[in-house]
Design an enzyme around this catalytic site. Structure first.
Site, short mmCIF file in Angstrom:
data_model
loop_
_atom_site.label_atom_id
_atom_site.label_comp_id
_atom_site.label_asym_id
_atom_site.label_seq_id
_atom_site.Cartn_x
_atom_site.Cartn_y
_atom_site.Cartn_z
N LYS A 114 -11.38 -35.25 -6.67
CA LYS A 114 -9.98 -35.01 -6.85
C LYS A 114 -9.26 -34.36 -5.88
O LYS A 114 -7.93 -34.38 -5.35
CB LYS A 114 -9.97 -34.18 -8.15
CG LYS A 114 -8.71 -33.46 -8.66
CD LYS A 114 -8.85 -33.04 -10.16
CE LYS A 114 -9.81 -31.67 -10.40
NZ LYS A 114 -9.13 -30.48 -9.95
N SER A 115 -9.92 -33.53 -4.88
CA SER A 115 -9.31 -32.76 -4.01
C SER A 115 -8.93 -33.75 -2.91
O SER A 115 -7.67 -33.50 -2.30
CB SER A 115 -10.26 -31.80 -3.19
OG SER A 115 -10.66 -30.78 -4.04
N GLY B 40 -3.65 -26.80 -11.02
CA GLY B 40 -3.59 -25.55 -9.85
C GLY B 40 -3.47 -26.04 -8.59
O GLY B 40 -2.78 -25.45 -7.51
N ARG C 22 -2.20 -18.77 -14.79
CA ARG C 22 -2.76 -18.70 -13.61
C ARG C 22 -2.20 -17.99 -12.53
O ARG C 22 -0.80 -18.13 -12.25
CB ARG C 22 -3.41 -20.17 -12.96
CG ARG C 22 -4.45 -20.55 -13.97
CD ARG C 22 -4.91 -22.03 -13.83
NE ARG C 22 -5.84 -21.82 -12.65
CZ ARG C 22 -6.36 -22.65 -12.11
NH1 ARG C 22 -6.20 -24.06 -12.49
NH2 ARG C 22 -7.23 -22.71 -11.16
N GLN D 44 -7.17 -23.44 -1.81
CA GLN D 44 -5.87 -23.65 -1.90
C GLN D 44 -4.94 -22.83 -1.52
O GLN D 44 -4.05 -23.37 -1.11
CB GLN D 44 -5.71 -23.55 -3.82
CG GLN D 44 -6.29 -24.65 -4.36
CD GLN D 44 -6.24 -24.49 -5.91
OE1 GLN D 44 -5.70 -23.53 -6.34
NE2 GLN D 44 -6.82 -25.35 -6.84
N ASP E 249 -16.38 -25.01 -8.77
CA ASP E 249 -16.25 -25.62 -9.98
C ASP E 249 -17.33 -26.18 -11.05
O ASP E 249 -17.14 -26.62 -11.98
CB ASP E 249 -15.33 -26.95 -9.65
CG ASP E 249 -14.06 -26.58 -9.18
OD1 ASP E 249 -13.47 -25.62 -9.60
OD2 ASP E 249 -13.29 -27.22 -8.43
N LYS F 73 -9.69 -19.64 -13.07
CA LYS F 73 -9.53 -21.01 -13.09
C LYS F 73 -8.82 -21.72 -14.46
O LYS F 73 -7.82 -20.90 -15.01
CB LYS F 73 -11.16 -21.56 -12.99
CG LYS F 73 -11.91 -21.35 -11.79
CD LYS F 73 -11.14 -22.06 -10.77
CE LYS F 73 -11.96 -21.62 -9.45
NZ LYS F 73 -10.96 -22.02 -8.44
N ARG G 208 -13.72 -19.00 -16.96
CA ARG G 208 -14.97 -19.68 -17.24
C ARG G 208 -16.10 -18.81 -17.52
O ARG G 208 -17.06 -19.22 -17.95
CB ARG G 208 -15.11 -20.58 -15.99
CG ARG G 208 -14.05 -21.75 -16.02
CD ARG G 208 -14.22 -22.86 -14.90
NE ARG G 208 -13.32 -23.71 -15.26
CZ ARG G 208 -13.09 -24.91 -14.39
NH1 ARG G 208 -13.71 -24.51 -13.00
NH2 ARG G 208 -12.33 -25.86 -14.63
N ARG H 149 -13.32 -28.73 -17.41
CA ARG H 149 -14.89 -28.58 -17.29
C ARG H 149 -15.61 -27.87 -18.20
O ARG H 149 -16.94 -28.13 -18.42
CB ARG H 149 -15.28 -27.84 -15.92
CG ARG H 149 -14.24 -28.64 -14.62
CD ARG H 149 -14.90 -28.21 -13.09
NE ARG H 149 -13.87 -28.88 -12.42
CZ ARG H 149 -13.91 -30.25 -11.79
NH1 ARG H 149 -14.44 -31.01 -12.44
NH2 ARG H 149 -12.84 -30.46 -10.92
#
Ligand code: S3P
Length: 462
Positions: free
Chosen positions: A48-49, A120, A148, A195, A345, A372, A376, A422
């Site tokens: 994904k990144s 995000g 967030r 990020q 993650d 997140k 979480r 997740r």
């Protein structure tokens, strides 16, 4: 709430990204059957990144960037929609994505609010990109993203000259105006966040002079690797144990041909499933093993997991291997907090592994997990408790007393996943190891990062 922000909120209703209502109860599905071994060979979707960055950097290069293995999840598609709204052409032809960029400095004024959905990464990296362009934009997102914190990018980007009007608490919806020209800064990251690092580096792309990011704790380095690959002048050094990254502004990016490796954060669910379920033997092909992402493999091995790397190679400047995972009895451990950024993650699914391990697993230093897609720490504490796990929530982690390989009780009442992909996938893995299976309130968020998750799981457990 300022009037303009309210208008932005309204604009979200006309978003091209359609989402199903998230309150529907999901029916138990056959793959939540207890201790069915996970056997076979799979490939997980692209990282994904790296997928986000492929689209963003391709959209800033002059010419055609071609990408294979791109993750076609909702988060990455939100990035693609935003880059299209700012002038890039992004299309899929056969198995390849083709991106025609506008050049650094060439982004166009978007005509409507940028809908970031649940993502995000899209939001914070695009805020960075826009900060160095003389355009204004509004960012909106779903209920999870709108909680967030964006202050962590607003602070450095304001120092560079961009201006922001955010919702209370520095959240979305927000409006921003890029700086023209932006001012280069030297910024020491107050939180370990790739990020935030990436947002500042991306702002630096169109900023005259040298923008510097100081990283006391190493985080994923895909931006650095890929920006170099695209031809940006970027220096990475170390001083007094800190990582110093300097990017030279008013960069010219050259289009690239990119092969996106499989996402270790998606492979994580299957690594844990195969580790905890007796009789499992699973080959996960083409998994990215960048050391800034591979912490879960280290921790699972410390717990006794049987994971071997095969066919180690380099794909697009990233280390990759096929992972053979066989069931093994796991033991509880104290997880080294220094490993947290390299598996940030993966904690929800590590908690599931800990629930099946023998003895106590202690995790600490996980404050970032609270901001997140959901909190979480709290959400996994509640979810695992509902499934019969002995778990204690602390300020910055969880303490879990595992069953020593015995199945979990499970939960017939739908567990709240709080729009967090997740959590949903981790609890599906817990369901595989539960007598009664696990029901969750909503599987839709899984599409943000892993649209093929349920099909893959069904295929493996039959
Ligand atoms: C990401 C960085 C991490 C991670 C996220 C993706 C990225 O966030 O949790 O899923 O692509 O840079 P933080 O930078 O907030 O730790």
């Amino acid at each position: 709430m300022p009037e303009a922000i309210a208008a932005v909120k309204d604009a979200a209703h006309f978003s091209p990204i359609q989402r199903k209502p998230r309150f529907l109860s999901e029916q138990p599905s056959p793959h939540f059957l207890c201790f069915r071994p996970v056997k076979g060979r799979i490939r997980v979707p692209g990282d994904k990144s790296i997928s986000h960055r492929s689209i963003m950097f391709g959209a800033l290069a002059v010419g055609e960037t071609r990408v294979t293995g791109l993750l076609e999840g909702e988060d990455v598609m939100a990035t693609a929609a935003a880059m299209r709204a700012m002038g890039a052409t992004i299309e899929k032809q056969d198995e390849e994505w083709r991106i025609h960029g506008v050049g650094v400095g060439g982004l166009l004024q978007p005509q409507s609010a940028l809908d970031m959905g649940n993502s995000g990464t899209s939001t914070r990296l695009l805020m960075g990109l826009l900060a160095g362009h003389p355009i204004s934009a509004s960012f909106v997102g779903d209920a999870s993203l709108s909680k967030r914190p964006m202050g962590r990018v607003i602070d450095p980007l304001s120092q560079m000259g961009a201006s922001f009007t955010s919702s209370p608490g520095g959240t979305l919806p927000l409006m921003m105006e890029g700086a023209n020209p932006a001012i280069p800064i030297s910024y020491r990251l107050p939180v370990a966040s790739a990020q935030v690092k990436s947002a500042v580096l991306l702002a630096g792309l169109n900023t005259p002079g040298i923008t510097t990011v100081i990283e006391p704790v190493l985080t994923r380095d895909h931006s650095e690797r890929m920006l170099r690959g695209f031809g940006a002048v970027l220096e990475v050094g170390e001083e007094a144990g800190e990582r110093i990254i300097r990017i030279h502004g008013e960069a010219d990016l050259r289009p690239q041909v990119i092969e996106v490796p499989g996402d270790p954060s998606s492979a994580a669910f299957f690594m844990v499933a195969a580790s905890i379920i007796p009789g499992s033997e699973l080959l996960i092909e083409n998994v990215g093993l960048n050391p800034t992402r591979a912490g879960l493999v280290t921790v699972l091995r410390q717990m006794g997991a049987n994971i071997t790397e095969q066919n180690a190679r380099d794909v697009g400047g990233e280390p990759v291997a096929d992972l053979l995972v066989k069931h093994a009895p796991l033991k509880g451990i104290d997880v080294d907090p220094a490993l947290a950024p390299s598996m940030i993650d993966e904690f929800p699914v590590l908690f599931v592994a800990a629930a099946l391990a023998e003895g106590r697993t202690v995790t600490r230093g996980l404050d970032e997990l609270r901001v997140k897609e959901s909190d979480r720490i709290a959400v996994m504490a509640a979810a695992l408790t509902a499934a019969g796990v002995r778990v204690e929530e602390t300020e910055d982690g969880l303490i879990i007393d595992g069953t020593g390989g015995e199945h979990l009780r499970g939960s017939k009442r739908a567990i709240a996943t709080h729009l967090d992909h997740r959590i949903a996938m981790s609890m599906a893995v817990a369901g595989l190891a539960s007598k009664a299976g696990v029901q969750i309130d909503d599987t839709a968020p899984i599409r943000t990062s892993f649209p093929t998750f349920e099909t893959l799981l069904d295929g493996l457990v039959g």
